[in-house]
Design a protein around this motif. Structure first.
Motif, short mmCIF file in Angstrom:
data_model
loop_
_atom_site.label_atom_id
_atom_site.label_comp_id
_atom_site.label_asym_id
_atom_site.label_seq_id
_atom_site.Cartn_x
_atom_site.Cartn_y
_atom_site.Cartn_z
N VAL A 220 0.83 -1.21 0.00
CA VAL A 220 0.00 0.00 0.00
C VAL A 220 0.87 1.26 0.00
CG1 VAL A 220 -1.66 1.33 1.36
CG2 VAL A 220 -1.97 -1.13 1.06
N PHE A 221 1.94 1.24 0.80
CA PHE A 221 2.81 2.40 0.87
C PHE A 221 3.40 2.71 -0.51
CE2 PHE A 221 6.74 4.70 1.60
CZ PHE A 221 6.41 5.58 2.63
N ASN A 224 0.72 4.06 -2.97
CA ASN A 224 0.42 5.46 -2.69
C ASN A 224 1.55 6.37 -3.17
OD1 ASN A 224 -1.93 4.74 -1.48
ND2 ASN A 224 -1.12 4.84 0.61
N LEU A 225 2.76 5.92 -2.91
CA LEU A 225 3.93 6.72 -3.29
C LEU A 225 3.94 6.97 -4.79
CD1 LEU A 225 6.45 7.85 -1.86
CD2 LEU A 225 7.66 5.84 -2.65
N SER A 228 1.49 9.56 -6.43
CA SER A 228 1.46 10.95 -5.99
C SER A 228 2.75 11.65 -6.40
CB SER A 228 1.24 11.00 -4.48
OG SER A 228 2.18 10.17 -3.86
N ARG A 229 2.96 12.81 -5.83
CA ARG A 229 4.03 13.71 -6.26
C ARG A 229 5.40 13.05 -6.37
NH1 ARG A 229 7.37 17.25 -3.22
NH2 ARG A 229 7.96 19.12 -4.37
N PRO A 230 5.89 12.36 -5.32
CA PRO A 230 7.23 11.78 -5.47
C PRO A 230 7.28 10.71 -6.57
CG PRO A 230 6.51 11.74 -3.18
CD PRO A 230 5.32 12.10 -3.99
N VAL A 258 15.12 7.83 -3.07
CA VAL A 258 14.55 6.55 -3.47
C VAL A 258 15.50 5.42 -3.10
CG1 VAL A 258 15.39 6.41 -5.85
CG2 VAL A 258 13.22 5.39 -5.26
N HIS B 117 4.99 20.29 -9.47
CA HIS B 117 5.95 19.76 -8.50
C HIS B 117 6.47 20.83 -7.55
CE1 HIS B 117 8.82 16.69 -7.14
NE2 HIS B 117 9.65 17.69 -6.98
N THR B 120 3.99 22.14 -4.91
CA THR B 120 3.43 21.21 -3.92
C THR B 120 4.55 20.72 -3.02
OG1 THR B 120 3.62 19.54 -5.66
CG2 THR B 120 1.45 20.42 -5.23
N ALA B 122 4.19 17.51 -0.83
CA ALA B 122 4.11 16.15 -0.31
C ALA B 122 5.40 15.37 -0.58
CB ALA B 122 2.93 15.42 -0.93
N GLY B 123 6.01 14.85 0.47
CA GLY B 123 7.23 14.08 0.34
C GLY B 123 6.95 12.58 0.37
N PHE B 124 8.00 11.78 0.50
CA PHE B 124 7.84 10.33 0.46
C PHE B 124 6.91 9.82 1.57
CE2 PHE B 124 10.78 8.45 -2.63
CZ PHE B 124 11.41 9.60 -3.07
N ALA B 127 3.20 11.10 1.17
CA ALA B 127 2.55 10.47 0.03
C ALA B 127 2.31 8.99 0.28
CB ALA B 127 3.40 10.66 -1.23
N GLY B 128 3.32 8.31 0.82
CA GLY B 128 3.18 6.87 1.05
C GLY B 128 2.11 6.55 2.06
N LEU B 129 1.97 7.39 3.08
CA LEU B 129 0.94 7.14 4.10
C LEU B 129 -0.38 7.82 3.78
CD1 LEU B 129 3.14 7.60 7.31
CD2 LEU B 129 2.50 5.48 6.16
N ARG B 130 -0.43 8.51 2.65
CA ARG B 130 -1.64 9.25 2.25
C ARG B 130 -2.13 10.16 3.36
NH1 ARG B 130 -5.88 6.35 -1.62
NH2 ARG B 130 -6.55 8.50 -1.70
N GLU B 137 -3.79 18.35 -1.12
CA GLU B 137 -2.92 19.02 -2.08
C GLU B 137 -3.13 18.46 -3.48
OE1 GLU B 137 1.46 19.96 -1.03
OE2 GLU B 137 1.53 18.18 -2.30
#
Lengths: 409, 291
Positions: A220-221, A224-225, A228-230, A258, B117, B120, B122-124, B127-130, B137
């Protein structure tokens, strides 16, 4: 052409979006339903299947975590790393050292902190991340195959340390891994004794749930990553570093980040690997392991999180299954018998599978799955062939003037 | 398309671009030699010249991809020649690429979101944890991206992977992605190259609309002389890395050195292009008064 009504919409934020906004991708209720059913089946599995499959399941879960991490680096960002085995080793050794007790038999005088295993697991992830962070200045300045060669060095350093730092790693004999436990609940055979619907829940059953939870969280992580932006920044920098930097992406920082995230995934995967085998030994963390992980993500489909999971399932489960069913399979013999050893047979099959994938299905198992999904939905095959377009289209992704100095601009 | 229309209202935070004596060398080759020009706020400034004149090199200097060996590039208080590309993007300089540099597997919306980019955060982890701020954003900026896509006739293709779009559509995505950074200075590298007449007209119209509605400066590298002459407020002509003319389209059209550059030694120039240049340079006269 008409006057600048469109401009007003675009620039002043008027609300003319109602009429012609694009339809969002179709949502079907089938998919969440299927996912829910699959999850229920996975949750109920320990009630029905035997220990072998549960142990295999935990090993697969560990491989899934590691493969997703490597795929973020290699598939999504286009950075080749052969050091994955090293970061797995850092996670595995850290867990064993932090959670293990001091003592030992005979020659081996082992040290351990004896702290709670959860602390050991977290420390394993963090220390692997730290190792990744230390290496990331190098990772951020190299690209593709050059990083692959540089990262190779880490594997050999890792082998040397594993073999010689006996007090921590157990040396070439290795050492056994302490059982995992969570706030007093041991993931072992007893303590407490546990029965669910009159089925005894022992180590294998308990680890199954641990693996399921960790693999799901890792999945899931990463999903999501990437959405989105990254994730967009990483994918663009794979396709064109110049375009990414001109659009405002700090390329070096993102490559470093990364690498850090990928090595933390590897650290967790290493802890799970150690728990799954029950011991750590230097030969478990050699170059071959790195190559197996690369095989997973190539088979699964570069850049796809689900593909990495499928590839991990295939590559990590196959040798175990061959071993168990050696009698029933043609050409495959058990230990000391004629025919291929199960591990060898599995390796031949990976080789064959990789050749087939590269020739006929460059998007891997994930692309294959997507193809079947589409066929199920609309027989004509929709225009949105996302995965196919990624590989078949070569007109894009070359910026007008690649900088002469390459990646180190 | 009628003639040059003055910018409606120039944004107050758009400073002039001052290019001063910029020289770029690749080994022994001098790609740009002491080139200077000024882009006034809110104008459309075209850079033209035959193939190999140094137009794209100039763009790479402006966007920080190449470093100038000598000279400087000022944008307000910023020295673009000393900044890295992502820092230049951060102060509101956006660029589209001549050879499309989009991610083919990503959808139009995802490609355009990359333009957001630097706007905004949102970092890793977020974003990963939403985390809620990351999703909020994404939603807010997704709305703006949809507006910009609509403006460039890409509204119904938002969720289509860029790789399957037609060439003209992909060029428009390039421009839209640059617009999505909310630039103060927009660099367009041959935005209509390879487009048909209708697509070219639409793009020219869009460039005018961008300038008049946003009040930003636009620097344009273009081969289509008709488009350049009708759009640009000012034109800089490069040839073999040197600036050979600089002025209004009318001034440049009658400059003998420009005509010679385009028509003179015709070995490396596409004849149709030269004819087009001549036609644009002398709409009423017959071309080719000099050989």
């Amino acid at each position: 052409m008409s006057e600048s009504t469109a401009t007003a919409t675009a620039t002043r934020g008027a609300t003319r979006r109602a009429g012609r906004t694009a339809p969002a991708p179709r949502r079907s209720y089938l998919r969440p339903l299927l996912l829910a059913v699959a999850l229920l089946v996975l949750l109920a599995l320990p009630l029905y299947v035997e220990e072998f499959w549960l142990r295999t399941g935990f090993a697969v879960a560990g491989a899934i975590v590691g493969a997703i991490g490597l795929n973020l680096l290699v598939g999504t960002t286009g950075q080749l790393s052969l050091a994955h085995a090293f970061f797995l080793a850092v996670g595995a050794v850290t867990y064993t050292f932090v959670a293990g007790e001091s003592g030992g038999i005979g020659l081996a005088d082992l040290r351990g902190l004896g702290w709670p295993p959860l602390v050991g697991m977290v420390a394993g992830v963090l220390l692997a991340g730290l190792a990744g962070l230390l290496f990331s200045p190098i990772a951020a300045r190299l690209r593709g195959i050059y990083l692959g060669v540089a990262s190779l060095a880490l594997v050999f350093i890792g082998q040397h340390v594993l073999n010689s730092w006996t007090q921590v790693t157990g040396g070439f004999n290795g050492r056994s891994t302490p059982e995992f436990s969570l706030f007093g609940f041991t993931f072992g055979n007893t303590d407490p004794d546990l029965f669910v619907l009159e089925v005894p829940f022992r180590e294998a059953e308990r680890l199954w749930y641990l693996g399921l939870a960790l693999a799901l969280a890792a999945y899931v992580f990463a999903r999501n990553l990437l959405r989105s932006r990254p994730g967009r920044a990483l994918e663009t920098l794979r396709d064109s570093e110049v375009a990414a930097s001109v659009m405002g992406v700090n390329v070096q920082r993102y490559k470093g980040r990364v690498f850090l995230v990928s090595s933390m995934y590897a650290g967790l995967s290493g802890v799970m690997y150690a728990l799954s085998i029950g011991s750590i030994a230097p030969e478990s963390f050699g170059l071959e392991l790195s190559v197996l992980y690369l095989a997973m993500i190539v088979l699964g489909g570069l850049g796809s999180v689900g593909g990495a999971a499928l590839g991990a399932l295939f590559v990590s489960a196959l040798p175990l299954v061959f071993q168990r069913y050696a009698d029933a399979l043609p050409l495959v013999g058990g230990a000391g018998e004629g025919g291929l050893a199960p591990g060898e047979a599995a390796r031949y099959l990976f080789g064959l599978a990789i050749i087939l994938v590269v020739l006929f299905q460059p998007t891997g198992l994930a692309g294959l799955a997507a193809r079947f999904r589409r066929r199920g939905r609309d027989p004509g095959g929709g225009p949105a062939d996302r995965s196919a377009s990624a590989t078949s289209d070569s007109t894009t992704s070359v910026p007008s003037d690649p900088p002469a100095q390459g990646s180190t601009s | 398309m009628d003639g040059v229309s003055a910018a409606a209202d120039v944004r107050s935070d758009v400073p002039p671009v001052l290019v001063e004596d910029v020289t770029v060398r690749f080994g022994a080759i001098t790609a740009l030699s002491q080139v200077s020009f000024t882009v006034e706020p809110g104008t459309i400034h075209a850079i033209i010249g035959p193939n190999g004149a140094g137009k794209s090199t100039m763009f790479n200097v402006l966007s920080g991809v190449y470093k100038a060996a000598e000279g400087q590039v000022r944008f307000g208080e910023h020295r673009l020649d000393r900044m890295r590309p992502y820092q230049i993007a951060g102060i509101g300089v956006a660029r589209s690429f001549q050879n499309i540099a989009l991610s083919p597997a990503q959808s139009v919306a995802e490609n355009l979101m990359l333009g957001r980019h630097h706007l905004t955060r949102a970092g890793f982890v977020a974003a990963g944890l939403r985390l809620p701020r990351a999703t909020r954003e994404g939603r807010v900026h997704g709305g703006r991206v949809a507006e910009i896509a609509e403006f460039l006739d890409l509204g119904d293709k938002l969720h289509t992977p860029v790789g399957v779009l037609s060439y003209g559509d992909q060029k428009r995505v390039e421009v839209a992605r640059a617009l999505c950074t909310e630039p103060r200075l927009l660099l367009l590298d041959e935005p209509v190259a390879g487009m048909n007449a209708e697509e070219t007209d639409r793009m020219a119209e869009a460039v005018l609309e961008i300038r008049s509605a946003l009040g930003i400066s636009v620097i344009l590298v273009e081969h289509d002389m008709g488009m350049v002459m009708s759009l640009a407020d000012r034109v800089t002509v490069l040839d073999f890395g040197r600036r050979i003319a600089d002025g209004t389209p009318a001034e440049v059209q009658s400059d003998p050195e420009v005509i010679r550059a385009y028509l003179g030694s015709g070995d490396e120039i596409d004849p149709s292009e030269a004819a087009e240049a001549a036609a644009a340079a002398h709409p009423s006269e017959t071309p080719g008064t000099t050989s």
